[in-house]
Design an enzyme around this catalytic site. Structure first.
Site, PDB file in Angstrom:
ATOM      1  N   ASP A  17       0.437  -3.454  -8.008  1.00  0.00           N
ATOM      2  CA  ASP A  17       1.331  -3.579  -6.724  1.00  0.00           C
ATOM      3  C   ASP A  17       1.249  -2.854  -5.505  1.00  0.00           C
ATOM      4  O   ASP A  17       2.527  -2.610  -5.019  1.00  0.00           O
ATOM      5  CB  ASP A  17       2.777  -4.030  -7.359  1.00  0.00           C
ATOM      6  CG  ASP A  17       3.803  -4.650  -6.496  1.00  0.00           C
ATOM      7  OD1 ASP A  17       3.178  -5.392  -5.536  1.00  0.00           O
ATOM      8  OD2 ASP A  17       4.716  -4.595  -6.303  1.00  0.00           O
ATOM      9  N   HIS A  55      12.525  -0.902 -10.923  1.00  0.00           N
ATOM     10  CA  HIS A  55      11.636  -1.021 -11.903  1.00  0.00           C
ATOM     11  C   HIS A  55      10.437   0.403 -11.683  1.00  0.00           C
ATOM     12  O   HIS A  55      10.534   1.128 -10.652  1.00  0.00           O
ATOM     13  CB  HIS A  55      10.782  -2.004 -12.018  1.00  0.00           C
ATOM     14  CG  HIS A  55      10.328  -2.555 -10.696  1.00  0.00           C
ATOM     15  ND1 HIS A  55      10.721  -3.417  -9.608  1.00  0.00           N
ATOM     16  CD2 HIS A  55       9.173  -2.122 -10.052  1.00  0.00           C
ATOM     17  CE1 HIS A  55       9.977  -3.283  -8.656  1.00  0.00           C
ATOM     18  NE2 HIS A  55       9.037  -2.650  -8.691  1.00  0.00           N
ATOM     19  N   ARG A  94      14.224   3.802   2.022  1.00  0.00           N
ATOM     20  CA  ARG A  94      14.190   2.283   2.017  1.00  0.00           C
ATOM     21  C   ARG A  94      14.667   1.985   0.367  1.00  0.00           C
ATOM     22  O   ARG A  94      13.565   2.464  -0.497  1.00  0.00           O
ATOM     23  CB  ARG A  94      13.038   1.404   2.391  1.00  0.00           C
ATOM     24  CG  ARG A  94      13.211  -0.005   2.247  1.00  0.00           C
ATOM     25  CD  ARG A  94      12.065  -0.612   2.884  1.00  0.00           C
ATOM     26  NE  ARG A  94      11.076  -0.639   1.678  1.00  0.00           N
ATOM     27  CZ  ARG A  94      10.257  -1.996   1.341  1.00  0.00           C
ATOM     28  NH1 ARG A  94      10.589  -2.969   2.381  1.00  0.00           N
ATOM     29  NH2 ARG A  94       9.590  -1.705   0.451  1.00  0.00           N
ATOM     30  N   LEU A  95      15.519   1.181   0.096  1.00  0.00           N
ATOM     31  CA  LEU A  95      16.116   1.000  -1.089  1.00  0.00           C
ATOM     32  C   LEU A  95      15.342  -0.333  -1.637  1.00  0.00           C
ATOM     33  O   LEU A  95      15.811  -1.530  -1.205  1.00  0.00           O
ATOM     34  CB  LEU A  95      17.602   0.766  -1.176  1.00  0.00           C
ATOM     35  CG  LEU A  95      18.287   1.900  -1.088  1.00  0.00           C
ATOM     36  CD1 LEU A  95      19.940   1.611  -1.048  1.00  0.00           C
ATOM     37  CD2 LEU A  95      17.911   3.222  -1.601  1.00  0.00           C
ATOM     38  N   ASP A  96      14.168  -0.365  -2.248  1.00  0.00           N
ATOM     39  CA  ASP A  96      13.197  -1.292  -2.622  1.00  0.00           C
ATOM     40  C   ASP A  96      13.758  -2.002  -3.559  1.00  0.00           C
ATOM     41  O   ASP A  96      14.095  -1.466  -4.674  1.00  0.00           O
ATOM     42  CB  ASP A  96      11.845  -0.956  -2.690  1.00  0.00           C
ATOM     43  CG  ASP A  96      10.982  -2.326  -3.335  1.00  0.00           C
ATOM     44  OD1 ASP A  96      10.682  -2.690  -2.203  1.00  0.00           O
ATOM     45  OD2 ASP A  96      10.414  -2.235  -4.199  1.00  0.00           O
ATOM     46  N   GLU A 103      16.680  -3.157   1.505  1.00  0.00           N
ATOM     47  CA  GLU A 103      15.588  -4.335   1.680  1.00  0.00           C
ATOM     48  C   GLU A 103      16.050  -5.399   0.650  1.00  0.00           C
ATOM     49  O   GLU A 103      16.118  -5.496  -0.488  1.00  0.00           O
ATOM     50  CB  GLU A 103      14.214  -3.836   1.077  1.00  0.00           C
ATOM     51  CG  GLU A 103      13.227  -4.942   1.403  1.00  0.00           C
ATOM     52  CD  GLU A 103      12.746  -5.460   0.142  1.00  0.00           C
ATOM     53  OE1 GLU A 103      11.721  -6.308   0.135  1.00  0.00           O
ATOM     54  OE2 GLU A 103      13.136  -4.979  -0.954  1.00  0.00           O
ATOM     55  N   ASP A 120       4.744  -7.257   3.026  1.00  0.00           N
ATOM     56  CA  ASP A 120       5.012  -8.542   2.462  1.00  0.00           C
ATOM     57  C   ASP A 120       4.909  -9.597   3.487  1.00  0.00           C
ATOM     58  O   ASP A 120       4.357  -9.609   4.419  1.00  0.00           O
ATOM     59  CB  ASP A 120       6.449  -8.531   1.535  1.00  0.00           C
ATOM     60  CG  ASP A 120       6.532  -7.478   0.737  1.00  0.00           C
ATOM     61  OD1 ASP A 120       5.502  -7.189  -0.021  1.00  0.00           O
ATOM     62  OD2 ASP A 120       7.400  -7.053   0.348  1.00  0.00           O
ATOM     63  N   ARG A 145      -0.960 -11.408  -0.623  1.00  0.00           N
ATOM     64  CA  ARG A 145      -0.531 -10.500   0.407  1.00  0.00           C
ATOM     65  C   ARG A 145      -1.347  -9.565   0.855  1.00  0.00           C
ATOM     66  O   ARG A 145      -1.146  -8.976   2.050  1.00  0.00           O
ATOM     67  CB  ARG A 145       0.745  -9.465  -0.414  1.00  0.00           C
ATOM     68  CG  ARG A 145       1.993 -10.544  -0.645  1.00  0.00           C
ATOM     69  CD  ARG A 145       2.971  -9.676  -1.177  1.00  0.00           C
ATOM     70  NE  ARG A 145       2.685  -8.988  -2.270  1.00  0.00           N
ATOM     71  CZ  ARG A 145       3.611  -8.543  -3.061  1.00  0.00           C
ATOM     72  NH1 ARG A 145       4.653  -8.068  -2.713  1.00  0.00           N
ATOM     73  NH2 ARG A 145       3.297  -7.950  -4.239  1.00  0.00           N
TER      74      ARG A 145
END
Length: 496
Positions: A45, A83, A190-192, A232, A290, A396
């Site tokens: 990813d 994760h 950035r809180l993904d 986010e 994204d 993407r």
């Protein structure tokens, strides 16, 4: 103004990115959001599945390189909240030692939320309510070395294991990353995927009241370490407004589809309504790593969207038409997308590679309340990279091109890119954006955005009947104008 970029796809390394910022991009950005540079940066990813979130991939550089970059620019990095990779040292220990592992509780199991003694029919019903970006149940059955099989939560993919953020092991894991960031001069986090972090039976397991509390607590901890947070969340626009009141900053993800809708239809009414209520503590974007979010403007259940159902359908179909069908081939499950609610395309291609329309879109972004962030492909007005999609099978990647040094030099000579650089420099130079924002009355096919501060002002006027935008400003004793249309773009590129 901030840049958002991968290091390997633009500068090649952390030191290479720093050199680009100090040379070809000099004067454009005061901050840079460095997309995952952790070990490894090129997983399944694109770095959002780190094996070691506290290590810089040595192919890109070191924590010292991050700190060096942080001496000249405000650095943002991703805290991947939800994760971690199934190849992480923590989960390898779980595989080996099962319940005896010190990391056993760090990974969320199905039984943590759905006790095994619940009737199967009830479990199936409640699992059906869970909101997630891909089809099917959010669990993966994994066999451990002792032969037992455990259902672990895997919201995004089978190799991205959800963290139990409500236990000591999960909280300590996240805190170790925050401390590492702070030591390396990272100033914003950035809180993904934070919206998925808390799970409860009988709910959608997304943006629950407990999630808001968790995000607030995590933000406070980052603040203690000298860092601000950017959350986010792709969700209904009212959720964005609600969460903005309890965190440092949020993304304005409604802006990209609304700008496209406005430019496609010549109707600015929906955009005007949104700008009147949008959070002011936000980061504005048109494109990111994204896709273009659709959920952010659409109806959700009984909640009306910023666009009507038929307008959403028309928006998606028009993107596909403008891109010659490329966005359709790169979106949805067939293209291995983790988020089915996004359309994959570069923003430049979504506007049919129309230079004037593209610059008008950027002008609207730069005048919208918040801090503008420009994606590296968008900075170079990049087109869809279908050859990369065909090689990787990942939709993407259409908007994740790998630029060589020679390509960058070539792209920088294009009139649309030169004019965009002029626009960025103008935005950076005006102090008026620290003042008050307003939208002036205008007809449906026109948009007038205004900023005032003390005796200074700046006004953006967009006229879709003429496909033209003008900026007029009087700021700190200087006055001027900036025109965007086809004739001005090609007649005198690079002139403000």
């Amino acid at each position: 103004m901030q840049l958002i970029t991968y290091t390997d796809r633009l500068g090649g390394s952390l030191s290479g990115l720093r050199q680009l910022l100090r040379s070809d991009f000099d004067g454009l950005f005061s901050g840079v959001h460095i997309l995952p540079f952790f070990d490894p940066f090129d997983g399944a990813d694109a770095g959002f599945d780190p094996i070691d979130h506290t290590a810089v991939d040595p192919r890109l550089g070191s924590w010292q390189d991050v700190a060096d970059l942080g001496t000249d620019y405000s650095i943002m990095a991703d805290l991947i909240v939800n994760h971690v990779s199934s190849d992480s040292p923590q989960f390898r220990d779980v595989r080996k030692n099962a319940g005896a592992s010190p990391f056993w509780d760090m990974f969320l199991r199905k039984s943590d939320v759905f006790p095994k003694d619940l009737p199967d029919s009830l479990v199936a019903e409640e699992i059906g309510r869970i909101y997630r970006p891909r089809p099917g149940a959010p669990f993966t059955a994994i066999q451990l070395d002792d032969g037992s099989t455990v259902d672990f939560w895997t919201t995004f993919s089978d190799t991205q294991l959800d963290i139990n953020v409500e236990v000591t092991a999960g909280r300590e894991y996240l805190d170790s990353i925050l401390r590492k960031f702070s030591q390396a001069r990272v100033r914003e986090i950035r809180l993904d995927a934070a919206g998925y972090a808390i799970k409860r039976r009988g709910t959608a397991c997304f943006m629950l009241p407990e999630t808001f509390e968790f995000i607030s607590e995590l933000s406070r901890r980052a603040n203690e370490l000298g860092m601000q947070t950017l959350v986010e969340i792709h969700s209904h626009y009212q959720t964005q407004i609600a969460i903005a009141s309890s965190v440092g900053r949020v993304y304005d993800f409604a802006l990209p589809p609304l700008v496209l809708h406005s430019l496609y239809t010549g109707d600015f009414d929906a955009l005007k309504r949104w700008l009147a209520v949008a959070p002011r503590n936000c980061v504005t974007v048109l494109d990111t790593h994204d896709g273009i979010g659709i959920h952010d403007v659409a109806r959700q259940g009984g909640l009306e969207g910023l666009l009507a159902d038929d307008e959403v359908d028309s928006l998606v179909n028009t993107i596909h038409k403008k891109t010659g069908g490329e966005s359709a081939r790169a979106s949805g499950h067939a293209a291995s997308n983790l988020d089915i609610y996004q359309v994959n395309s570069t923003y430049y291609d979504a506007l049919g590679r129309n230079d004037a329309m593209y610059l008008i879109a950027r002008a609207i972004q730069f005048f919208a309340p918040g801090t503008p962030q420009v994606y590296y492909v968008g900075l170079l007005a990049g087109g869809n990279d279908m050859s990369l999609v065909e090689r990787t099978g990942v939709g993407r990647d259409i908007n994740r091109h790998y630029y060589t040094r020679r390509e960058i030099q070539t792209e920088l000579q294009r009139p649309v890119v030169q004019r965009l650089k002029d626009l960025i420099r103008l935005r950076n130079s005006l102090s008026v954006f620290g003042g008050s924002f307003s939208i002036e009355d205008s007809t449906q096919d026109q948009l007038v955005m205004r900023w005032d501060h003390a005796d200074s002002s700046a006004v953006l006027r967009v006229d879709m009947a003429r496909c033209r935008a003008t900026i007029e400003y009087s700021d700190s004793g200087r006055a001027g104008s900036f025109v965007i249309d086809e004739s001005s773009l090609h007649a005198n590129p690079g002139a403000a």
